[in-house]
Enzyme design. Structure first.
Site, PDB file in Angstrom:
ATOM      1  N   TYR A  33      49.979  23.352  59.397  1.00 37.91           N
ATOM      2  CA  TYR A  33      50.553  23.361  58.055  1.00 37.91           C
ATOM      3  C   TYR A  33      51.740  24.302  57.950  1.00 37.91           C
ATOM      4  O   TYR A  33      52.005  25.089  58.877  1.00 37.91           O
ATOM      5  CB  TYR A  33      49.485  23.768  57.026  1.00 37.91           C
ATOM      6  N   ARG A  52      58.974  25.718  63.141  1.00 35.85           N
ATOM      7  CA  ARG A  52      57.617  26.175  63.457  1.00 35.85           C
ATOM      8  C   ARG A  52      56.615  25.032  63.347  1.00 35.85           C
ATOM      9  O   ARG A  52      55.698  24.913  64.166  1.00 35.85           O
ATOM     10  CB  ARG A  52      57.232  27.329  62.527  1.00 35.85           C
ATOM     11  N   ARG A 100      33.845  11.328  63.999  1.00 37.08           N
ATOM     12  CA  ARG A 100      33.871  12.662  64.588  1.00 37.08           C
ATOM     13  C   ARG A 100      33.525  12.659  66.076  1.00 37.08           C
ATOM     14  O   ARG A 100      32.371  12.411  66.446  1.00 37.08           O
ATOM     15  CB  ARG A 100      32.892  13.571  63.829  1.00 37.08           C
ATOM     16  N   HIS A 102      34.828  15.241  69.508  1.00 35.55           N
ATOM     17  CA  HIS A 102      35.674  16.408  69.757  1.00 35.55           C
ATOM     18  C   HIS A 102      36.995  16.012  70.414  1.00 35.55           C
ATOM     19  O   HIS A 102      38.054  16.473  70.020  1.00 35.55           O
ATOM     20  CB  HIS A 102      34.933  17.443  70.603  1.00 35.55           C
ATOM     21  N   LYS A 144      50.277  27.492  63.745  1.00 30.81           N
ATOM     22  CA  LYS A 144      49.855  27.561  62.334  1.00 30.81           C
ATOM     23  C   LYS A 144      48.836  26.456  62.051  1.00 30.81           C
ATOM     24  O   LYS A 144      49.123  25.477  61.357  1.00 30.81           O
ATOM     25  CB  LYS A 144      51.083  27.465  61.422  1.00 30.81           C
ATOM     26  N   GLU A 176      48.611  41.657  62.670  1.00 32.92           N
ATOM     27  CA  GLU A 176      49.321  41.152  61.481  1.00 32.92           C
ATOM     28  C   GLU A 176      48.354  41.186  60.302  1.00 32.92           C
ATOM     29  O   GLU A 176      47.225  41.667  60.423  1.00 32.92           O
ATOM     30  CB  GLU A 176      49.838  39.736  61.729  1.00 32.92           C
TER      31      GLU A 176
HETATM   32  N1  PDD Z   1      51.001  32.553  55.460  1.00 30.56           N
HETATM   33  N2  PDD Z   1      50.773  35.621  59.453  1.00 30.56           N
HETATM   34  C1  PDD Z   1      49.873  34.739  58.992  1.00 30.56           C
HETATM   35  C2  PDD Z   1      48.519  34.705  59.609  1.00 30.56           C
HETATM   36  C3  PDD Z   1      50.241  33.852  57.961  1.00 30.56           C
HETATM   37  O1  PDD Z   1      49.343  32.946  57.507  1.00 30.56           O
HETATM   38  C4  PDD Z   1      51.536  33.934  57.395  1.00 30.56           C
HETATM   39  C5  PDD Z   1      51.976  32.989  56.312  1.00 30.56           C
HETATM   40  C6  PDD Z   1      52.423  34.895  57.888  1.00 30.56           C
HETATM   41  C7  PDD Z   1      53.819  35.024  57.358  1.00 30.56           C
HETATM   42  O2  PDD Z   1      54.602  33.914  57.750  1.00 30.56           O
HETATM   43  P1  PDD Z   1      55.837  33.419  56.873  1.00 30.56           P
HETATM   44  O3  PDD Z   1      56.785  34.558  56.769  1.00 30.56           O
HETATM   45  O4  PDD Z   1      56.383  32.289  57.662  1.00 30.56           O
HETATM   46  O5  PDD Z   1      55.294  33.009  55.526  1.00 30.56           O
HETATM   47  C8  PDD Z   1      52.007  35.709  58.932  1.00 30.56           C
HETATM   48  C9  PDD Z   1      51.323  31.589  54.441  1.00 30.56           C
HETATM   49  C10 PDD Z   1      52.203  32.161  53.368  1.00 30.56           C
HETATM   50  C11 PDD Z   1      50.039  30.976  53.932  1.00 30.56           C
HETATM   51  O6  PDD Z   1      49.156  30.761  54.766  1.00 30.56           O
HETATM   52  O7  PDD Z   1      49.932  30.686  52.754  1.00 30.56           O
END
Ligand code: PDD
Length: 280
Positions: A33, A52, A100, A102, A144, A176
């Site tokens: 996403y 990304r 479903r 895997h 992501k 992070e």
């Molecule tokens: N989250 N690290 C994680 C684990 C994140 O989920 C996000 C973003 C970031 C920051 O990334 P960016 O600058 O590209 O938004 C770092 C979004 C906002 C969310 O999951 O809603």
């Protein structure tokens, strides 16, 4: 208008729309996403989010056939339908709709789901309260994906502690936040965890590091410890929805406040880029 949902070509209200039970996003979280900020139909840093997103699709081997131009057209239609001055634009692709198993199913097309949700951005001067928590995630944090259980548990822990965000610490090193990237300023240098498989390469991070280099703030992509976080001159948090922010406490202890001038230079440089792109 208000919140808008879109699923494989059907537009409606997100609360009323349904997705098939066999969408692999439902039972496996088998997808990826993006989340961005939009003013009307203007999306901040859309191309970087696309970069990304397509990297995530490649990493997950999802055969998504919609190209950037077609995806942009769909997202723009959703933003037009929502007609919101400020919103979070979210989209996710899942591998397929199939029973479903895997392993990847035979055949089946990826699904695309989009939401546009009205958003009021926090005022820029609002600082954040952080809590630290153990990073129990896996070694694919650079992708992501929809798999966010540790992130949501960590963020709920922050909320229950009266804080805004949880900061993950793995083997003593800050990785992070639950949905943000984390930095410290120390002796004029901006430190942040390297963009490896332990963190998400934030779009805001990418912009921030670029502009620090432009305005002459040295950047070191090296992990720092929880102790360094507490003793930093400033602690910074970034994300698409939060922009660039200062933290005021970590685990209830006041932090930062010792490099406000540098922080303000960085934050205003980011604000300039953001306003320029959203007004252009
Ligand atoms: N989250 N690290 C994680 C684990 C994140 O989920 C996000 C973003 C970031 C920051 O990334 P960016 O600058 O590209 O938004 C770092 C979004 C906002 C969310 O999951 O809603």
């Amino acid at each position: 208008m208000s919140a808008i949902g879109w699923y494989n070509g059907t537009l409606g209200k997100p609360d009323e729309m349904t997705v098939p039970m066999n969408d692999r996003a439902v039972y496996f979280g088998d997808g990826c996403y993006e989340a961005c900020v939009a003013f009307g139909t203007r999306v901040f840093a859309l191309e970087a989010h696309f970069d990304r997103f397509f990297n995530s699709l490649r990493a997950l081997e999802i055969p998504f056939r919609t190209d950037r131009a077609a995806l942009k057209a769909i997202l723009t239609d959703c933003l037009k339908a929502a007609n919101e001055p400020c919103a979070v634009l979210y989209w996710q692709a899942s591998r397929a709709t199939a029973p479903r198993t895997h392993a990847f199913p035979e055949g089946g097309e990826p699904n695309l789901l989009v939401t546009v949700t009205p958003k009021t951005l926090l005022p820029p001067e609002r600082t954040l309260r952080l809590v630290t928590t153990e990073d129990v995630r896996y070694a694919m944090c650079n992708v992501k994906t929809l798999n966010l259980i540790p992130n949501i548990l960590a963020n709920e822990h922050a909320k229950r502690s009266g804080a805004d965000e949880a900061v993950f610490v793995r083997d003593g090193l800050v990785t992070e936040g639950s949905h943000t990237n984390v930095y410290i300023l120390k002796d004029g240098v901006l430190y942040t965890h390297p963009a490896d498989n332990r963190i998400l390469p934030g779009v805001t991070r990418r912009i921030l590091l670029g502009l620090c280099r432009e305005i002459g703030v040295p950047v070191a992509e090296r992990a720092f410890t929880g102790d360094e976080l507490i003793k930093a001159d400033e602690v910074l948090i970034t994300s698409s929805t939060l922009g660039v922010r200062r933290a005021e406490t970590v685990d209830g202890v006041p932090v930062g406040g010792r490099a406000e001038t540098i922080f303000n230079r960085i934050a205003s440089a980011y604000e300039r880029i953001f306003s320029k792109e959203m007004r252009a």
